[in-house]
Design a protein around this motif. Structure first.
Motif, PDB file in Angstrom:
ATOM      1  N   ASP A 173       0.798  -1.224   0.000  1.00 33.63           N
ATOM      2  CA  ASP A 173       0.000   0.000   0.000  1.00 33.63           C
ATOM      3  C   ASP A 173       0.829   1.273   0.000  1.00 33.63           C
ATOM      4  OD1 ASP A 173      -3.146  -0.835   1.426  1.00 33.63           O
ATOM      5  OD2 ASP A 173      -1.558  -2.260   0.950  1.00 33.63           O
ATOM      6  N   TYR A 174       1.916   1.275   0.746  1.00 30.71           N
ATOM      7  CA  TYR A 174       2.714   2.489   0.889  1.00 30.71           C
ATOM      8  C   TYR A 174       4.051   2.416   0.158  1.00 30.71           C
ATOM      9  CZ  TYR A 174      -0.708   3.999   4.303  1.00 30.71           C
ATOM     10  OH  TYR A 174      -1.874   4.390   4.922  1.00 30.71           O
ATOM     11  N   GLY A 221      -1.518   6.566  -8.828  1.00 26.44           N
ATOM     12  CA  GLY A 221      -1.854   7.746  -9.594  1.00 26.44           C
ATOM     13  C   GLY A 221      -0.741   8.305 -10.448  1.00 26.44           C
ATOM     14  N   ASN A 278      -3.702  -3.104  -4.915  1.00 29.62           N
ATOM     15  CA  ASN A 278      -3.230  -3.213  -3.535  1.00 29.62           C
ATOM     16  C   ASN A 278      -4.019  -4.247  -2.730  1.00 29.62           C
ATOM     17  OD1 ASN A 278      -1.255  -1.328  -3.966  1.00 29.62           O
ATOM     18  ND2 ASN A 278      -2.349   0.364  -2.987  1.00 29.62           N
ATOM     19  N   ARG A 288       9.568   5.780  -2.857  1.00 32.01           N
ATOM     20  CA  ARG A 288       9.061   6.653  -3.905  1.00 32.01           C
ATOM     21  C   ARG A 288       9.377   6.071  -5.268  1.00 32.01           C
ATOM     22  NH1 ARG A 288      10.346  12.955  -2.190  1.00 32.01           N
ATOM     23  NH2 ARG A 288       9.030  12.974  -0.311  1.00 32.01           N
ATOM     24  N   SER A 334       3.510   4.902  -8.517  1.00 32.68           N
ATOM     25  CA  SER A 334       3.455   5.403  -7.157  1.00 32.68           C
ATOM     26  C   SER A 334       2.617   4.480  -6.282  1.00 32.68           C
ATOM     27  CB  SER A 334       2.872   6.819  -7.140  1.00 32.68           C
ATOM     28  OG  SER A 334       1.530   6.822  -7.608  1.00 32.68           O
ATOM     29  N   SER A 335       2.705   4.688  -4.981  1.00 32.00           N
ATOM     30  CA  SER A 335       1.973   3.834  -4.056  1.00 32.00           C
ATOM     31  C   SER A 335       0.467   3.901  -4.268  1.00 32.00           C
ATOM     32  CB  SER A 335       2.311   4.202  -2.610  1.00 32.00           C
ATOM     33  OG  SER A 335       1.994   5.558  -2.336  1.00 32.00           O
ATOM     34  N   SER A 336      -0.024   5.065  -4.636  1.00 32.33           N
ATOM     35  CA  SER A 336      -1.451   5.237  -4.873  1.00 32.33           C
ATOM     36  C   SER A 336      -1.886   4.735  -6.240  1.00 32.33           C
ATOM     37  CB  SER A 336      -1.834   6.706  -4.741  1.00 32.33           C
ATOM     38  OG  SER A 336      -1.273   7.470  -5.788  1.00 32.33           O
TER      39      SER A 336
END
Length: 122
Positions: free
Chosen positions: A30-31, A56, A74, A101, A52-54
């Motif tokens: 998730d992160y 997006g 996720n 990142r 990216s983690s999201s």
């Protein structure tokens, strides 16, 4: 025991498609940003795509833009790399990696999978 395991590699003809998966165990994604890298014999490891983690934000190497798509689920703790219109130049061992990142440089990632072989040949 934090592990990333790639799967989905194999032999495919030029113009064909493969879908690589990167599954995490021992931790959740998730992160974490995830990068896909590849290394061919005699060449340096290069960044292919990252997310990216999201989910997006995505980045692609110029050599694969328009052909590859990175995505993540996720809930399934898995990241994917859909590879279309494959070329012989795409032949390499493909690795996924997790880091804080998204970046296209291998040094930015702490956790790596064992790699999966992708061979594009007629």
């Amino acid at each position: 025991q934090l592990q990333l395991v790639e799967s989905g590699g194999g032999l495919v003809q030029p113009g064909g498609s493969l879908r690589l998966s990167c599954a995490a165990s021992g931790f959740t994604l998730d992160y974490y940003a995830i990068g896909w890298f590849r290394q061919a014999p005699g060449k340096e490891r290069e960044g292919v795509s990252c997310i990216s983690s999201s989910g997006g934000g995505t980045t692609y190497a110029d050599s694969v833009k328009g052909r590859f798509t990175i995505s993540r689920d996720n809930a399934k703790n898995t990241v994917y790399l859909q590879m279309n219109s494959l070329k012989p130049e795409d032949t390499a061992v493909y690795y996924c990696a997790a880091g804080p990142r998204a970046a296209m440089f291998p040094s930015r990632y702490a956790y790596w999978g064992q790699g999966t072989q992708v061979t594009v040949s007629s």
